[in-house]
Scaffold this motif. Structure first.
Motif, PDB file in Angstrom:
ATOM      1  N   PRO A 107      26.398  -9.737  11.202  1.00  0.00           N
ATOM      2  CA  PRO A 107      26.871 -10.811  10.933  1.00  0.00           C
ATOM      3  C   PRO A 107      28.409 -10.378  10.378  1.00  0.00           C
ATOM      4  N   TYR A 108      29.196 -11.507  10.329  1.00  0.00           N
ATOM      5  CA  TYR A 108      30.515 -11.425  10.032  1.00  0.00           C
ATOM      6  C   TYR A 108      30.700 -10.688   8.656  1.00  0.00           C
ATOM      7  N   GLU A 109      29.820 -10.958   7.731  1.00  0.00           N
ATOM      8  CA  GLU A 109      29.906 -10.220   6.395  1.00  0.00           C
ATOM      9  C   GLU A 109      29.880  -8.913   6.178  1.00  0.00           C
ATOM     10  N   GLU A 110      29.177  -8.427   7.345  1.00  0.00           N
ATOM     11  CA  GLU A 110      29.025  -6.787   7.551  1.00  0.00           C
ATOM     12  C   GLU A 110      29.864  -6.241   8.356  1.00  0.00           C
ATOM     13  N   GLN A 111      30.976  -6.945   8.824  1.00  0.00           N
ATOM     14  CA  GLN A 111      32.100  -6.163   9.444  1.00  0.00           C
ATOM     15  C   GLN A 111      33.171  -5.382   8.769  1.00  0.00           C
ATOM     16  N   ARG A 112      33.981  -4.582   9.287  1.00  0.00           N
ATOM     17  CA  ARG A 112      34.831  -3.982   8.542  1.00  0.00           C
ATOM     18  C   ARG A 112      36.260  -4.322   9.160  1.00  0.00           C
ATOM     19  N   ILE A 113      37.203  -4.474   8.053  1.00  0.00           N
ATOM     20  CA  ILE A 113      38.696  -4.838   8.288  1.00  0.00           C
ATOM     21  C   ILE A 113      39.367  -3.356   8.958  1.00  0.00           C
ATOM     22  N   MET A 114      39.837  -3.312  10.211  1.00  0.00           N
ATOM     23  CA  MET A 114      40.198  -2.432  10.629  1.00  0.00           C
ATOM     24  C   MET A 114      41.807  -2.425  10.669  1.00  0.00           C
ATOM     25  N   ASP A 115      42.526  -3.288  10.787  1.00  0.00           N
ATOM     26  CA  ASP A 115      43.935  -3.585  10.904  1.00  0.00           C
ATOM     27  C   ASP A 115      44.465  -4.902  10.397  1.00  0.00           C
ATOM     28  N   HIS A 116      45.546  -4.768   9.250  1.00  0.00           N
ATOM     29  CA  HIS A 116      45.664  -5.940   8.667  1.00  0.00           C
ATOM     30  C   HIS A 116      46.769  -6.916   9.595  1.00  0.00           C
ATOM     31  N   SER A 117      47.187  -6.123  10.661  1.00  0.00           N
ATOM     32  CA  SER A 117      48.386  -6.552  11.452  1.00  0.00           C
ATOM     33  C   SER A 117      48.036  -6.678  12.883  1.00  0.00           C
ATOM     34  N   SER A 118      46.793  -6.560  13.075  1.00  0.00           N
ATOM     35  CA  SER A 118      46.406  -6.643  14.726  1.00  0.00           C
ATOM     36  C   SER A 118      47.502  -5.975  15.368  1.00  0.00           C
ATOM     37  N   GLY A 119      47.628  -4.659  15.320  1.00  0.00           N
ATOM     38  CA  GLY A 119      48.690  -3.837  16.245  1.00  0.00           C
ATOM     39  C   GLY A 119      49.922  -4.425  16.345  1.00  0.00           C
ATOM     40  N   GLU A 120      50.465  -5.266  15.037  1.00  0.00           N
ATOM     41  CA  GLU A 120      51.855  -5.968  15.160  1.00  0.00           C
ATOM     42  C   GLU A 120      51.844  -6.946  16.214  1.00  0.00           C
ATOM     43  N   ILE A 121      50.947  -7.273  16.447  1.00  0.00           N
ATOM     44  CA  ILE A 121      50.920  -8.519  17.246  1.00  0.00           C
ATOM     45  C   ILE A 121      52.135  -9.160  17.519  1.00  0.00           C
ATOM     46  N   SER A 122      52.488  -9.689  18.749  1.00  0.00           N
ATOM     47  CA  SER A 122      53.801 -10.499  19.007  1.00  0.00           C
ATOM     48  C   SER A 122      53.788 -11.747  18.249  1.00  0.00           C
ATOM     49  N   THR A 123      54.900 -12.527  18.077  1.00  0.00           N
ATOM     50  CA  THR A 123      54.574 -14.075  17.580  1.00  0.00           C
ATOM     51  C   THR A 123      54.231 -14.916  18.784  1.00  0.00           C
ATOM     52  N   ALA A 124      54.555 -14.588  19.950  1.00  0.00           N
ATOM     53  CA  ALA A 124      54.010 -15.398  21.022  1.00  0.00           C
ATOM     54  C   ALA A 124      52.538 -15.444  21.200  1.00  0.00           C
ATOM     55  N   ASP A 125      51.886 -14.165  21.173  1.00  0.00           N
ATOM     56  CA  ASP A 125      50.470 -14.102  21.337  1.00  0.00           C
ATOM     57  C   ASP A 125      49.897 -14.759  20.207  1.00  0.00           C
ATOM     58  N   ALA A 126      50.402 -14.654  19.031  1.00  0.00           N
ATOM     59  CA  ALA A 126      49.712 -15.009  18.019  1.00  0.00           C
ATOM     60  C   ALA A 126      49.985 -16.605  17.738  1.00  0.00           C
TER      61      ALA A 126
END
Length: 400
Positions: A107-126
């Motif tokens: 379930p979503y609640e049991e996942q872990r957060i791995m990266d607060h920036s999604s690998g410094e995603i580009s603004t275009a992809d975001a």
């Protein structure tokens, strides 16, 4: 006289065994800062008021001369200002990060957060991912606004300033206990994961070995801020140079001019020279008195837990901003004072912010000193110079 602040976000740290018991700032090769420090004042400054959460919002308000205990109304409203959101008095702004969580069969609640920036995603992809989620979730009460990279904004009409946890404070941890208590916000976060985990952008990112940007994360709730004018407060015409919406928002609220620099992205490979040149031009050509150059990279590398990249970010700041600005200001013939400091520590060992005092350097081209110290946390502490309140820095810079 011209005035400059060069702020290496999160640059301060703790001693690390991996680099011989030194901090990244102490270990890094920083010839420009170390040469300047021998002719300058160094010391420690408390940028985070006692009892307040350490963050770039409270700390940068403080450095710019605004007591956070008076002026702080939340992080996200400042960012909303930077992207032109016209907040109503009863609106609440929230930061909407696009983060990476594990994609385990749980379930979503049991996942872990791995990266607060999604690998410094580009603004275009975001933007593509933001559009995919908001086309389903946005309505007259909840409106989403595009920011930069992973940093975006949610405006909640007639909302509440609810407690929310910054994602960089809970990296690698199970997320259940940190999800919003507000049912609607929690449901929107969970639904964002369902929409994004198999989105074509994320399938392509995973195929390339990049972190997927697979969940929204809400935090930093606050109401519309009311900052006084920087120019009226200090009688100096100021300019902000940053890639980060928070800093742009503080500047907008304070009536300072924001300069956008092409290629400035808040990451390790930002346009350092472009920022430095923009500051020099503002001071020597365009009639500004004060330039605030904000570089996000050391903070991002601290959150990533990378000693090597944090050291590299500090060395880039030294060579490609500080040395660049000093050489060109010297060549211009203008008298100037330059203050160099972090806003707060982002220690590698914890991968988030702390409220410890940070080292500052104050260099005055007209009053060169004769010292033996280098610029780092240890020697700044040994200097005996302490500024108790960060919001006193601007007065100190301008009046000294």
């Amino acid at each position: 006289m011209k005035y400059i602040v060069v702020l290496g976000d999160g640059m301060a740290d703790e001693p690390l065994e991996a680099i011989g018991g030194k901090t990244p700032l102490e270990y890094a090769d920083t010839p420009a800062m170390d040469a300047m420090s021998k002719k300058a004042e160094i010391g420690l400054v408390h940028t985070i008021p006692e009892g307040m959460t350490p963050g770039s919002d409270t700390a940068n308000l403080s450095v710019l001369g605004y007591d956070p205990k008076i002026y702080y109304s939340g992080r996200s409203p400042l960012e909303a200002l930077s992207i032109g959101v016209d907040m109503k008095p009863d609106d609440v702004a929230l930061r909407c990060n696009i983060v990476t969580i594990t994609e385990e069969d749980k379930p979503y609640e049991e996942q872990r957060i791995m990266d607060h920036s999604s690998g410094e995603i580009s603004t275009a992809d975001a933007k593509i991912l933001l559009d995919a989620v908001t086309s389903e979730l946005a309505d007259e009460i909840y409106q989403f606004y595009l920011g930069t990279s992973y940093r975006h904004c949610l405006i909640w009409a007639k909302g509440s300033v609810v407690p929310l946890t910054p994602p960089h404070d809970v990296l690698t941890q199970v997320i259940g206990q940190y999800l919003p208590q507000d049912e609607k916000l929690r449901c929107m976060q969970k639904r964002s994961y369902e929409i994004l985990k198999n989105h074509p952008v994320n399938l392509e990112r995973k195929a390339k070995g990049l972190n997927p940007a697979n969940s929204f994360w809400f935090w930093g709730a606050g109401t519309r801020p009311a900052l006084s004018s920087f120019e009226e407060k200090y009688h100096k015409k100021g300019v902000m140079i940053s890639a980060v919406d928070l800093l742009k928002g503080i500047a907008a609220g304070a009536g300072m001019h924001n300069i956008s620099v092409e290629g400035a992205n808040g990451g390790l490979h930002t346009n350092y020279e472009g920022k430095a040149q923009a500051a020099v031009d503002a001071l020597t050509r365009d009639g500004y008195d004060f330039a605030y150059i904000h570089v996000e990279a050391p903070d991002e590398m601290g959150h990533q837990g990378s000693v090597e990249r944090k050291v590299q970010a500090i060395e880039y700041l030294d060579e490609r901003v500080i040395q660049y600005v000093k050489e060109r200001m010297d060549a211009s013939g203008e008298d100037y004072r330059m203050m160099i400091l972090p806003d707060h520590p982002t220690p590698i060992c914890v991968r988030t912010h702390t409220g410890n005092p940070v080292p500052y350097m104050l260099y005055d081209s007209t009053k060169l000193q004769n010292n033996t110290w280098n610029y780092n946390e240890k020697e700044a502490g040994a200097s005996g110079n302490v500024i108790a309140h960060g919001y006193e820095l601007m007065e100190y810079l301008f009046a000294r």
